[in-house]
Write an enzyme that holds these catalytic residues in place. Structure first.
Site, PDB file in Angstrom:
ATOM      1  N   HIS A 227      40.879  40.992  78.791  1.00  0.00           N
ATOM      2  CA  HIS A 227      42.085  41.775  79.036  1.00  0.00           C
ATOM      3  C   HIS A 227      41.746  43.195  79.471  1.00  0.00           C
ATOM      4  O   HIS A 227      42.383  43.754  80.354  1.00  0.00           O
ATOM      5  CB  HIS A 227      42.910  41.786  77.750  1.00  0.00           C
ATOM      6  CG  HIS A 227      44.291  42.299  77.935  1.00  0.00           C
ATOM      7  ND1 HIS A 227      45.313  41.511  78.394  1.00  0.00           N
ATOM      8  CD2 HIS A 227      44.817  43.528  77.730  1.00  0.00           C
ATOM      9  CE1 HIS A 227      46.419  42.234  78.456  1.00  0.00           C
ATOM     10  NE2 HIS A 227      46.149  43.456  78.057  1.00  0.00           N
TER      11      HIS A 227
ATOM     12  N   HIS B 177      52.693  39.937  79.788  1.00  0.00           N
ATOM     13  CA  HIS B 177      52.736  39.903  78.333  1.00  0.00           C
ATOM     14  C   HIS B 177      52.986  38.459  77.902  1.00  0.00           C
ATOM     15  O   HIS B 177      53.889  38.170  77.129  1.00  0.00           O
ATOM     16  CB  HIS B 177      53.795  40.867  77.786  1.00  0.00           C
ATOM     17  CG  HIS B 177      53.236  41.820  76.792  1.00  0.00           C
ATOM     18  ND1 HIS B 177      53.910  42.264  75.699  1.00  0.00           N
ATOM     19  CD2 HIS B 177      52.016  42.402  76.716  1.00  0.00           C
ATOM     20  CE1 HIS B 177      53.138  43.089  75.006  1.00  0.00           C
ATOM     21  NE2 HIS B 177      51.987  43.186  75.603  1.00  0.00           N
ATOM     22  N   ASN B 178      52.171  37.559  78.448  1.00  0.00           N
ATOM     23  CA  ASN B 178      52.410  36.125  78.298  1.00  0.00           C
ATOM     24  C   ASN B 178      52.169  35.611  76.887  1.00  0.00           C
ATOM     25  O   ASN B 178      53.037  34.975  76.296  1.00  0.00           O
ATOM     26  CB  ASN B 178      51.513  35.348  79.256  1.00  0.00           C
ATOM     27  CG  ASN B 178      51.675  35.806  80.694  1.00  0.00           C
ATOM     28  OD1 ASN B 178      52.701  36.365  81.045  1.00  0.00           O
ATOM     29  ND2 ASN B 178      50.669  35.582  81.517  1.00  0.00           N
TER      30      ASN B 178
END
Lengths: 215, 721
Positions: B48, B94-95
């Protein structure tokens, strides 16, 4: 002409929109910060714009209604100055007891953003006498007007209901979109006239309401 | 020895570091990592934060245009619009959080992307969201849809930034991994400074502002970098909780201190919280930081240094200022009901020193964490088309069926929950194919459209990548907007699987190529890998957001018919014809795209979009011509159209083409269309009427169609209020 005061609480978010609309109508806007008091005689009118004042914590408008600036707004109202509450501003004026009734959660329990058609109800200084229906946007989660039967009767008898929905978006009692105080100088409405000032916004009907600040 | 080995193994597992990464850390430090260092590497070397699987490929986006002021590497990209106006914009995913906890996951997605924008000094003026949900019948899906939409609505409406457009897709590949991508646009007007995150000035103070730090979101970044197992609910404690009221106060106060030039550098505490902002700001500025972690304002006094470093509590910012300006900064924040606390200062060294109650607990060169993260060139193969054929087979689709399907039904239930007009700039809202805000100072129009059609991606990842840029660019151009730049949010499955990486590379290369021919560079974005649950990967979904500029907001063509008697023209480029896989059809395509001719056509189309006689335009999209014509009909206007020479595929009203555009206006518009549609053929389909929609003599009852379109949503989502 004296300036139009626009209140700003923490969380107010339609303040700039109202500022722009007031300017577009050729009036001079001026900020009224929530912690400060002001001299009502310095202003031609006061607008309490919408948003989420103090995060809508406790109850919509409840915290804002207790802010120092509202003492001066009450004074202005008592002296007969025009005071207009839009959306959350309407909720604040109700919580401050400057307007009758309360605004509760929409029947759908959801926030609703759409253009609605409104019919003027009765005579009011808050509407330019065009007579016809108005198209304005609403954007609220708690815009359902409510009051007890006795108070409602009084509102009807005294002509304090000035705006009704033609296609009620929130389950509001008797399709009420806006009310005034007994004298008529304090008014509130859930729709946003400041969002309908120019053709490019989708309509100009908001001028029929905000334009009354000119007189 | 064995127990020591096991201890290390457990530690690496806890911090989600691989053995080879551990060895690399040992090499960089010249010793074993200690104490909080595990946490630091875990966070900043997570997929990320580090983009370790994508950086090699993302270099393909390297592209400059004369308008680009800030690009990748900053919080958001910034482009110059001229006349003193600039915009910053970015899209982010923002899965994972949204699947675990839909309301808060989606809400904090909006909050995070807004902070990326106003941390640069821009006032947020628009939001958009790209959502992909699973089959409405899938487990939990109804409540996920409800929660995600309520989260976006609850946050965006309260901060007072209008949500002006969105895209909502449904497919079973998202059943256990939904996509929630949020985009924000911010505006700089004359004299507004563009502030970066590059720390500078030895002796300057490092200041913490905004919400207090809690335990929420600890390890969030590394959680988001993993595939889901069956027990995603157990990850709920890693979810952050948002407070849009605090964010609103932060927007106003941060913009104020930046406008008054009180700030040297600023960055929000997003993924990996204080760790990423500290180390990234120091590394970018090539300076050292001395930070007293015990000075961080806490919500809970029992929180220790490691959790403080990793907490992803929302609505927090880190800024650098000259000591003499701190008082003025504090005054602004106090006015807005917020606190500002000094955490430490910039040092002449090149290391970040972390103190806990006067004890040095870590001293480390920030570049080891930010610039030396591993970079993986994951294996992939050259792209081979999967569904290409010589000709298409006839798979006609009735308009009625398309309008009632979950793919084709109205999304009004979704966007009516968003405030689309706060700010007083909205010209075109979610109802339209292109959303528009007016730039009030210059009077110009800023158009915003999202891109990526997952069903095209399922057909062919290379075509889908091109389409993610071309389709929204066409939509902008058809309204007279020149596309200027784009942001992307690349949602993919597990990059360690070559077939996923192959799709990633094919679509990134296509997207980068499209950006070049359009002169609309990708200036910001985000990669979300590991959208995989129990070995099922999502449809590869490279979502995009494009902004375009138009000289004015007057006479922008409508997306619906406006005038009975208008002629309906079809402008079609030679290229790809296809049948999408929606509603059980078998995917197939024929032909090839020619990116250069598409870009050339687009320039012409922009002229037409500004032509006074062009009353309405619409790019022909999902389900082909029949459905698109239906979408152009209104309550009182229909159309009569007929097959002609243009009908070259077996199901002419439902096959799709890359690309075709419908243009409506007076019959004599044809001359202008022929002169201004290079490479495209111009056909007349029929006329706008005051009656029903009549296709090849068969009348479609408009009232019935509209009911199907409007009620379709309700039929698929019976459980929603």
């Amino acid at each position: 002409m004296k300036p139009v005061g626009i209140t700003r609480f923490l969380g107010t978010n339609c303040d700039r929109d109202v500022w722009q609309a007031v300017e577009a109508l050729g009036l001079a806007p001026k900020w009224l910060w929530f912690e400060d008091q002001f001299d009502p005689s310095d202003y031609s009118a006061v607008v309490v714009p919408g948003g989420f004042s103090h995060g809508d914590y406790l109850r919509c408008g409840a915290l804002a209604a207790k802010a120092p600036v509202m003492k001066s707004v009450s004074e202005a109202a008592a002296k007969g100055a025009p005071v207009l509450g839009i959306c959350n501003g309407f909720q604040i004026l109700c919580e401050a007891r400057l307007l009758p009734g309360v605004l509760v959660r929409n029947e759908s329990r959801k926030f609703i953003d759409k253009w609605v058609t409104l019919a003027p109800a009765g005579k009011t200084p808050w509407l330019k006498p065009s007579g016809g229906p108005l198209r304005l946007p609403v954007a609220h989660g708690e815009g359902r007007f409510h009051s007890d039967a006795e108070a409602l009767k009084k509102l009807n008898d005294q002509g304090q209901i000035w705006l009704k929905y033609k296609d009620n978006p929130n389950g509001s009692l008797e399709d009420i979109a806006g009310v005034t105080n007994e004298k008529g100088n304090v008014a509130g409405l859930m729709p946003h006239p400041e969002r309908a000032i120019h053709d490019w916004m989708g309509g100009e009907d908001g001028r029929a309401i905000l334009g009354t600040l000119l007189s | 020895m064995v127990s020591e080995m096991n201890e290390l193994k457990d530690k690496l597992k806890k911090y989600r570091l691989s053995v080879s990464e551990y060895e690399q850390i040992q090499k960089l430090l010249g010793r074993d990592p200690e104490g909080v260092e595990f946490a630091l590497f875990s966070a900043l070397w997570s997929e990320h934060c580090s983009y370790k699987s994508s950086r090699v490929q993302l270099k393909k986006f390297a592209q400059k245009s004369k308008r680009v002021l800030q690009s990748m590497g900053e919080n958001a990209g910034v482009i110059d619009l001229g006349q003193g106006e600039k915009v910053a914009f970015k899209m982010e995913s923002h899965n994972h959080p949204s699947f675990i906890e839909p309301y808060q996951g989606a809400a904090t997605g909006v909050g995070g992307i807004l902070r990326d924008i106003f941390t640069m000094g821009a006032r947020p003026i628009a939001l958009a969201n790209f959502l992909c949900f699973g089959d409405p019948k899938a487990e939990r899906m109804q409540s996920i849809v409800e929660g995600v939409v309520a989260g976006i609505s609850g946050y965006g409406n309260c901060v007072g930034v209008p949500t002006i457009t969105g895209q909502t897709e449904f497919h079973s590949s998202y059943n256990t991994n939904v996509l929630v991508n949020a985009l924000a646009v911010g505006l700089f007007t004359k004299d507004d400074p563009v502030v970066t995150s590059q720390a500078s000035g030895v002796g300057n103070w490092v200041v913490y502002v905004g919400a207090k730090t809690g335990r929420d979101g600890v390890h969030g970044a590394s959680m988001a970098s993993e595939s889901f197992a069956a027990d995603s609910a157990s990850k709920r404690p890693t979810i952050q909780i948002g407070d849009p009221f605090l964010e609103k106060l932060l927007i106003e106060s941060c913009i104020e201190v930046m406008k008054e030039n009180l700030v040297v550098a600023i960055q929000d505490m997003g993924a990996a919280g204080l760790t990423s902002s500290c180390f990234e700001m120091a590394a970018k500025g090539n300076v050292g930081f001395k930070i007293h972690l015990d000075q961080v304002p806490l919500r809970d006094s029992t929180i220790g240094p490691e959790e403080i470093l990793l907490s992803e509590s929302q609505e927090r910012m880190l800024l650098v200022c000259e000591p003499g300006k701190f008082e003025a900064i504090q005054k602004v924040f106090h006015r807005w009901g917020l606190d500002a606390s000094v955490l430490g200062e910039i040092t002449a060294g090149k290391e970040v020193e972390l103190y806990w109650k006067k004890e040095l607990i870590s001293k480390i060169d920030p570049k080891l964490l930010t610039d030396n993260a591993p970079m993986y060139d994951r294996p992939f193969e050259a792209w081979k088309p999967k569904h290409k054929s010589e000709t298409l087979s006839a798979q006609p689709l009735a308009v009625e069926k398309a309008a009632a399907s979950v793919e084709g039904t109205s999304r009004r239930w979704v966007y009516q929950q968003y405030d689309q007009r706060v700010g007083g700039r909205t010209v075109r809202d979610c109802d339209d194919s292109v959303s528009v805000v007016k730039l009030l100072e210059s009077g110009r129009g800023l158009g915003l459209v999202l891109g990526c059609r997952p069903y095209v991606m399922r057909m062919d990842a290379r075509l889908g990548g091109y389409d993610a840029a071309f389709y929204p660019s066409l939509e902008l151009s058809a309204k007279g907007f020149q596309p200027l730049a784009m942001t992307d949010c690349l949602n993919f499955g597990n990059p360690e699987k070559p077939e996923i990486m192959t799709e990633f590379v094919a679509s990134v290369e296509a997207l980068a190529h499209a950006a070049r021919v359009l002169d609309a560079p990708v200036i910001s974005g985000n990669v979300s890998f590991y959208n995989e649950t129990l070995n099922q990967n999502i449809t590869s979904t490279p979502a995009t957001g494009l902004v375009g500029l138009r000289d004015n907001v007057d006479h922008i063509p409508r997306s619906e018919f406006t005038t009975a008697g208008d002629s309906i023209f079809l402008l079609r480029l030679p290229g790809v014809s296809f049948t999408g896989d929606q509603l059980g059809r078998k995917t197939a395509y024929a032909g090839d795209l020619d990116p250069d001719s598409i870009a050339k056509f687009m320039t012409d189309l922009q002229l037409l979009g500004n032509h006074r006689d062009v009353h309405s335009t619409r790019v022909v999209g999902k389900f082909g011509l029949g459905y698109t014509l239906f979408r152009m009909c209104g309550e009182t206007l229909g159309a009569t159209v007929e097959k002609g020479e243009w009908a070259k595929t077996p199901a002419p009203w439902s096959d799709e083409h890359m690309y075709e555009v419908l243009v409506c206006g007076p019959a004599n518009l044809e001359v202008a269309l022929r002169a201004n549609s290079s490479g495209a053929k111009v056909w007349t389909l029929g006329k706008v009427t005051a009656g029903d929609l009549i296709i090849d003599g068969e009348s479609k009852n408009l009232k019935g169609l509209s009911d199907a379109y409007v009620n379709g949503w309700r039929n698929h989502f019976a459980q929603l209020a």
